[in-house]
Design a protein around this motif. Sequence first.
Motif, PDB file in Angstrom:
ATOM      1  N   ASP A  83       0.829   2.709   3.890  1.00 38.69           N
ATOM      2  CA  ASP A  83      -0.553   3.151   2.984  1.00 38.69           C
ATOM      3  C   ASP A  83       0.997   4.894   2.708  1.00 38.69           C
ATOM      4  O   ASP A  83       0.163   5.851   3.311  1.00 38.69           O
ATOM      5  CB  ASP A  83      -1.769   4.061   3.572  1.00 38.69           C
ATOM      6  CG  ASP A  83      -2.507   4.597   3.287  1.00 38.69           C
ATOM      7  OD1 ASP A  83      -2.223   4.782   1.815  1.00 38.69           O
ATOM      8  OD2 ASP A  83      -3.623   4.534   3.890  1.00 38.69           O
ATOM      9  N   HIS A 127       1.636   4.995  -2.260  1.00 36.51           N
ATOM     10  CA  HIS A 127       1.378   5.748  -2.783  1.00 36.51           C
ATOM     11  C   HIS A 127       2.013   6.924  -3.397  1.00 36.51           C
ATOM     12  O   HIS A 127       2.313   8.119  -3.019  1.00 36.51           O
ATOM     13  CB  HIS A 127       0.426   6.845  -2.596  1.00 36.51           C
ATOM     14  CG  HIS A 127      -1.342   6.073  -1.689  1.00 36.51           C
ATOM     15  ND1 HIS A 127      -2.045   6.078  -2.396  1.00 36.51           N
ATOM     16  CD2 HIS A 127      -1.667   5.567  -0.774  1.00 36.51           C
ATOM     17  CE1 HIS A 127      -2.840   5.556  -2.599  1.00 36.51           C
ATOM     18  NE2 HIS A 127      -3.051   5.596  -0.572  1.00 36.51           N
ATOM     19  N   LYS A 147      -8.129  -1.884  -6.639  1.00 37.22           N
ATOM     20  CA  LYS A 147      -8.560  -0.920  -5.817  1.00 37.22           C
ATOM     21  C   LYS A 147      -9.704   0.961  -6.103  1.00 37.22           C
ATOM     22  O   LYS A 147      -9.790   1.092  -7.027  1.00 37.22           O
ATOM     23  CB  LYS A 147      -7.173  -0.634  -4.879  1.00 37.22           C
ATOM     24  CG  LYS A 147      -7.618   0.826  -4.264  1.00 37.22           C
ATOM     25  CD  LYS A 147      -7.445   0.747  -2.929  1.00 37.22           C
ATOM     26  CE  LYS A 147      -7.749   1.973  -2.150  1.00 37.22           C
ATOM     27  NZ  LYS A 147      -5.988   2.627  -1.685  1.00 37.22           N
ATOM     28  N   HIS A 171       0.804  -0.969   0.385  1.00 37.72           N
ATOM     29  CA  HIS A 171       0.118  -0.071  -0.134  1.00 37.72           C
ATOM     30  C   HIS A 171       0.811   1.420  -0.317  1.00 37.72           C
ATOM     31  O   HIS A 171       1.622   1.694   0.863  1.00 37.72           O
ATOM     32  CB  HIS A 171      -0.940  -0.369   1.283  1.00 37.72           C
ATOM     33  CG  HIS A 171      -1.942   0.911   1.582  1.00 37.72           C
ATOM     34  ND1 HIS A 171      -3.017   1.200   1.658  1.00 37.72           N
ATOM     35  CD2 HIS A 171      -2.306   2.223   1.043  1.00 37.72           C
ATOM     36  CE1 HIS A 171      -3.970   1.699   2.023  1.00 37.72           C
ATOM     37  NE2 HIS A 171      -3.247   2.373   0.743  1.00 37.72           N
ATOM     38  N   HIS A 181      -6.903  -0.734   5.114  1.00 36.75           N
ATOM     39  CA  HIS A 181      -6.029  -0.065   6.373  1.00 36.75           C
ATOM     40  C   HIS A 181      -7.664  -0.032   7.044  1.00 36.75           C
ATOM     41  O   HIS A 181      -7.877   1.059   7.344  1.00 36.75           O
ATOM     42  CB  HIS A 181      -6.319   1.777   6.010  1.00 36.75           C
ATOM     43  CG  HIS A 181      -6.955   2.580   5.281  1.00 36.75           C
ATOM     44  ND1 HIS A 181      -7.791   2.010   5.036  1.00 36.75           N
ATOM     45  CD2 HIS A 181      -5.949   3.113   4.184  1.00 36.75           C
ATOM     46  CE1 HIS A 181      -8.539   3.120   3.775  1.00 36.75           C
ATOM     47  NE2 HIS A 181      -7.148   3.657   3.089  1.00 36.75           N
TER      48      HIS A 181
HETATM   49 ZN   LIG Z   1      -4.010   4.497   0.242  1.00 40.54          ZN
END
Ligand SMILES: [Zn+2]
Length: 455
Positions: free
Chosen positions: A310, A62, A145, A60, A237
């Motif tokens: 994340d 970004h 996702k 995860h 998450h």
């Molecule tokens: Zn995320």
Amino acid sequence: MKFEKVVRGRIVTPAGEFPGEIGISDGVIAEIAEGRDTLEADEIHDFGKDFVFPGFIDTHVHCYSNPNEGIRRASQAAARGGITTFLDMPYDLPNPVSNGDILKEKIKTINDEAVMDIALWGTVPKEDGPQVVAELADLGVAAFKLSTFETDPYRFPRISDADILETMKLTAEKGQVIAFHAENDELLTQYMDKAQAEQNIEPIYHNLTRPPVTETTAVIKLLDMASWADAKLHIVHVSHARSIDYINWFKSNGTNVTAETCYNYLLLDTDDLKEHGPKAKINPPLRDPHEVAALEEKVMEGEIDFITSDHAPWQKEHKTIGNEDIFKAKSGTPGLEIMIPLLFDHLVGRKSMSLNQFAELLATAPARRFNLGRKGSIEKGRDADLTILKDKTRWIIDEDDFISVADVSPYHGHEVDNRVEAAFVRGKVVYTHEDGVTDEVSGRFVRPDEGGGQG
Ligand SMILES: [Zn+2]
């Protein structure tokens, strides 16, 4: 038999942990032996009593929420943090990975820029979403996702129930996992509008406008839909133990579902949100201390499948804008460089988690879930992806010292008691504490099933 390289240390394998050696040839684990000086090679990397883990996998990340980051920097940050493979999320600026051309472009960028291996998430557009599933799956995304909450109508849209159900059926046909950002858009939009209208804009209102029910109602809807669609569901998450109870009920009744939590939900709580404000703003929000304790128990009991960062590489300007009004700050924290040492301290150091469970949560289970069959475990025949951890060595997290462009972290000033000593990707050294991170582009796009090495 002589190997190209031998790595020595305390090796963490599914069969247990022992002082031993790993023989590497052609980037692959060719031999594993107990004891020292049993394997021959031209190049010996002796890590003494340090732990040799399977290269950690962060599913995860970004890279392009903030385009200043990008693949090159994020991959170098990952290598320094002991992450040897990550899965990059599809919600890129300016264009999300929701068609074949954008995906091909991103695959090219990985092969041109990455220093470690990267697999990709795909997503679907807000209108006519399901039609893109087959093409993206065939081009090699690891999973899909989607979101029930709208961050941005183009880049990170809320998908309608009808399209969610249809997309679930299509991903199931392709044998692929479909994951969700699970928050109830209707509820939290109303709560946020009301708070802002009443000038309730202090940091704690980020938590108060996203109470647990905004997560659990979204989770239970997705579980029910996935059970009807025979989908392979994954919830990203998870911030609350009740979501895990629902997931477990569906799991025990035959639904193919997994869940992750993120390191922040185990290490921080609402007191940190009050103290650090925008730096500790994440979605879903940090929870109360007793809720954090309940979630941690789920991790220790093995009820949560894996843990992710994340990673969202925000810079000071993206966060300080929320100093007066928490709703204006961007959501997310960086994690690639610090997650592993922080979790090792907390879970292994303080909570006495076994080394095997740590490897399962941060390498083996994610590789299994996303069909990265050459990754995730120290076993003969798998890629020689290794992360070396040195225990009992102190350093202090400095947000101005990240390789990532991110320069804000709620862990700034936090003392850590272990460090990443080195990282290997397919046998190649990509990071050492002494020499830092490599500049050499040796990373590759990883397709599911086939694992590393697919260009
Ligand atoms: Zn995320």
